[in-house]
Scaffold this active site. Structure first.
Site, PDB file in Angstrom:
ATOM      1  N   SER A 187      93.124  27.368  48.607  1.00  8.01           N
ATOM      2  CA  SER A 187      93.667  26.622  49.743  1.00  8.01           C
ATOM      3  C   SER A 187      95.142  26.954  49.885  1.00  8.01           C
ATOM      4  O   SER A 187      95.803  27.295  48.901  1.00  8.01           O
ATOM      5  CB  SER A 187      93.509  25.123  49.522  1.00  8.01           C
ATOM      6  OG  SER A 187      94.219  24.379  50.502  1.00  8.01           O
ATOM      7  N   TYR A 212      95.028  17.438  44.212  1.00  3.74           N
ATOM      8  CA  TYR A 212      94.263  18.490  44.893  1.00  3.74           C
ATOM      9  C   TYR A 212      95.083  19.780  44.950  1.00  3.74           C
ATOM     10  O   TYR A 212      94.582  20.870  44.679  1.00  3.74           O
ATOM     11  CB  TYR A 212      93.888  18.041  46.304  1.00  3.74           C
ATOM     12  CG  TYR A 212      93.229  19.120  47.133  1.00  3.74           C
ATOM     13  CD1 TYR A 212      91.888  19.432  46.949  1.00  3.74           C
ATOM     14  CD2 TYR A 212      93.944  19.826  48.095  1.00  3.74           C
ATOM     15  CE1 TYR A 212      91.274  20.427  47.702  1.00  3.74           C
ATOM     16  CE2 TYR A 212      93.346  20.820  48.843  1.00  3.74           C
ATOM     17  CZ  TYR A 212      92.004  21.116  48.651  1.00  3.74           C
ATOM     18  OH  TYR A 212      91.412  22.113  49.396  1.00  3.74           O
ATOM     19  N   THR A 215      86.270  21.148  59.918  1.00  2.00           N
ATOM     20  CA  THR A 215      84.923  20.980  59.382  1.00  2.00           C
ATOM     21  C   THR A 215      84.445  19.555  59.628  1.00  2.00           C
ATOM     22  O   THR A 215      85.208  18.677  60.052  1.00  2.00           O
ATOM     23  CB  THR A 215      84.904  21.259  57.867  1.00  2.00           C
ATOM     24  OG1 THR A 215      85.763  20.318  57.221  1.00  2.00           O
ATOM     25  CG2 THR A 215      85.398  22.672  57.582  1.00  2.00           C
ATOM     26  N   LYS A 268      94.122  23.622  43.334  1.00  2.00           N
ATOM     27  CA  LYS A 268      94.023  24.864  44.099  1.00  2.00           C
ATOM     28  C   LYS A 268      95.061  25.894  43.643  1.00  2.00           C
ATOM     29  O   LYS A 268      94.808  27.100  43.696  1.00  2.00           O
ATOM     30  CB  LYS A 268      94.171  24.576  45.600  1.00  2.00           C
ATOM     31  CG  LYS A 268      92.970  23.822  46.181  1.00  2.00           C
ATOM     32  CD  LYS A 268      91.674  24.585  45.984  1.00  2.00           C
ATOM     33  CE  LYS A 268      90.490  23.912  46.674  1.00  2.00           C
ATOM     34  NZ  LYS A 268      89.235  24.680  46.529  1.00  2.00           N
TER      35      LYS A 268
END
Length: 364
Positions: free
Chosen positions: A255, A270, A305, A274
């Site tokens: 990411s 997060y 998404t 990544k």
């Protein structure tokens, strides 16, 4: 000492104040007014053009310059913002046929995945599912979808098979379970042969949680899925490639959050996971180059998404778009071309790279 430095810095400014006066010609009031009107007139002409005058001067029949000319105007239409591309959820998937492949130029043949066996994790939906479709269109021999969701995985595999006629298998695998991964990879080898490509797109995102209140158990889960899962999948598929003495390509979906800090949401854990995926990819690329196994990362930006299509994120999505030069979120198929390229022989001299595909977000 500090006083001396300040005095030295101010010296040029002081000298400017005591320079002898230089005679200057001061424009009259009329001159200033004329200049102001002229500037405004030119500025107005540039902004409010509704047509573009054109003069075309053409040579005569002997090719000699002449006085012949044609004068006309082209109407100017106001610029309109280009609509965001729309991806149909149930679009057709047409696989690359052998006959068509054989007629392609050599460069385009290298840019396909013709005859390759491909494993895609997180392929039951979203970005992983669209990359699976792209690999099918680009000539894959067989596709194996690994996903923890039984119902979605079965449905996606059946749909891809029905649309393409290709051999497609689904394995219910949690990427945190090394033994299950090994068993599934072995079965892929038995079914189709040693995999040529791994696309690891399985992952989760915990966002809008301040670090000081983030549950350590959630952090361990996130690291296990995003980072440990990337390692376990790479290790198992890499071993299979090494055992067969077969070159391969491993693509880890990281990411842009592994390279930048997102705004306005708080998601340090997060981001850390990544960043680990990116460094893992680089390290594996260095270790496994001797086996002719390439490892590269794809780092998407904000993607439109299904997980992001919730009212609670509407306000943040406006901010994300405003901070992205292309002024939009990525479509679910925007990773397809890059995925196929990295999986193909066209990227044969490319390993250890992290390719950011984010509409320009990380430029700011």
């Amino acid at each position: 000492m500090a006083s001396a430095v300040r005095t030295a810095r101010m010296a040029p400014r002081l000298s400017a104040l005591v320079r002898p006066a230089v005679a200057r010609t001061t424009p009259s009031v009329c001159q200033r007014a004329a200049f102001s009107v002229s500037a405004n007139r030119f500025k107005s002409e540039v902004i409010k053009e509704t047509e573009v005058p054109v003069s075309v001067y053409s040579p005569d029949a002997k090719g000699v310059a002449s006085g012949n000319s044609d004068h006309f105007s082209i109407p100017v239409k106001p610029r309109q913002r280009a609509p965001e591309p729309i991806v149909e959820e149930d679009e057709e998937v047409v696989p690359l046929e052998e006959k068509v492949y054989s007629q392609l130029p050599k460069t385009l043949q290298k840019m396909s995945v013709h005859g390759k066996v491909i494993i895609i994790t997180g392929g039951a939906r979203g970005l992983g599912n669209y990359m699976a479709r792209a690999c099918a269109e680009a000539g894959a021999k067989a596709i194996a979808i690994f996903d923890a969701n039984q119902d979605l995985g079965d449905e996606s595999a059946a749909e891809l098979h029905q649309k393409t006629g290709l051999p497609v298998s689904f394995f219910k695998v949690d990427v945190r379970d090394g033994s299950a991964i090994d068993a599934a990879v072995k079965n892929v080898v038995d079914l189709y042969g040693t995999p040529d490509v791994l696309v690891n797109s399985a992952g989760i995102a915990d966002s809008n949680i301040p670090a000081e209140t983030y549950d350590p158990a959630m952090f361990r889960r996130l690291i296990d899925i995003n980072l440990t899962g990337s390692f376990l999948m790479s290790q198992s598929v890499g071993r299979a490639m090494m055992a067969a003495g077969k070159p391969g390509s491993i693509i880890l979906v990281a990411s842009m959050s592994g390279s930048i800090v997102n705004y306005p949401q708080e998601q340090s854990c997060y981001n850390a996971s990544k960043a680990g995926v990116i460094q893992l990819g680089k390290s594996l690329a260095a270790e496994w180059a001797k086996y002719n196994i390439r490892v590269n990362c794809i780092s998407p930006g904000y993607m439109d998404t299904a997980l992001n299509k919730v009212p609670a994120l509407d306000a943040q999505k406006k901010i994300w778009k405003s901070l992205t030069p292309q002024d939009r979120l990525g479509n679910v198929d925007d990773l397809n071309g890059l995925c196929v390229f990295l999986a193909s022989d066209a990227s044969g001299f490319m390993t250890g790279s992290n390719v950011i595909i984010d509409g320009g977000y990380s430029l700011y």
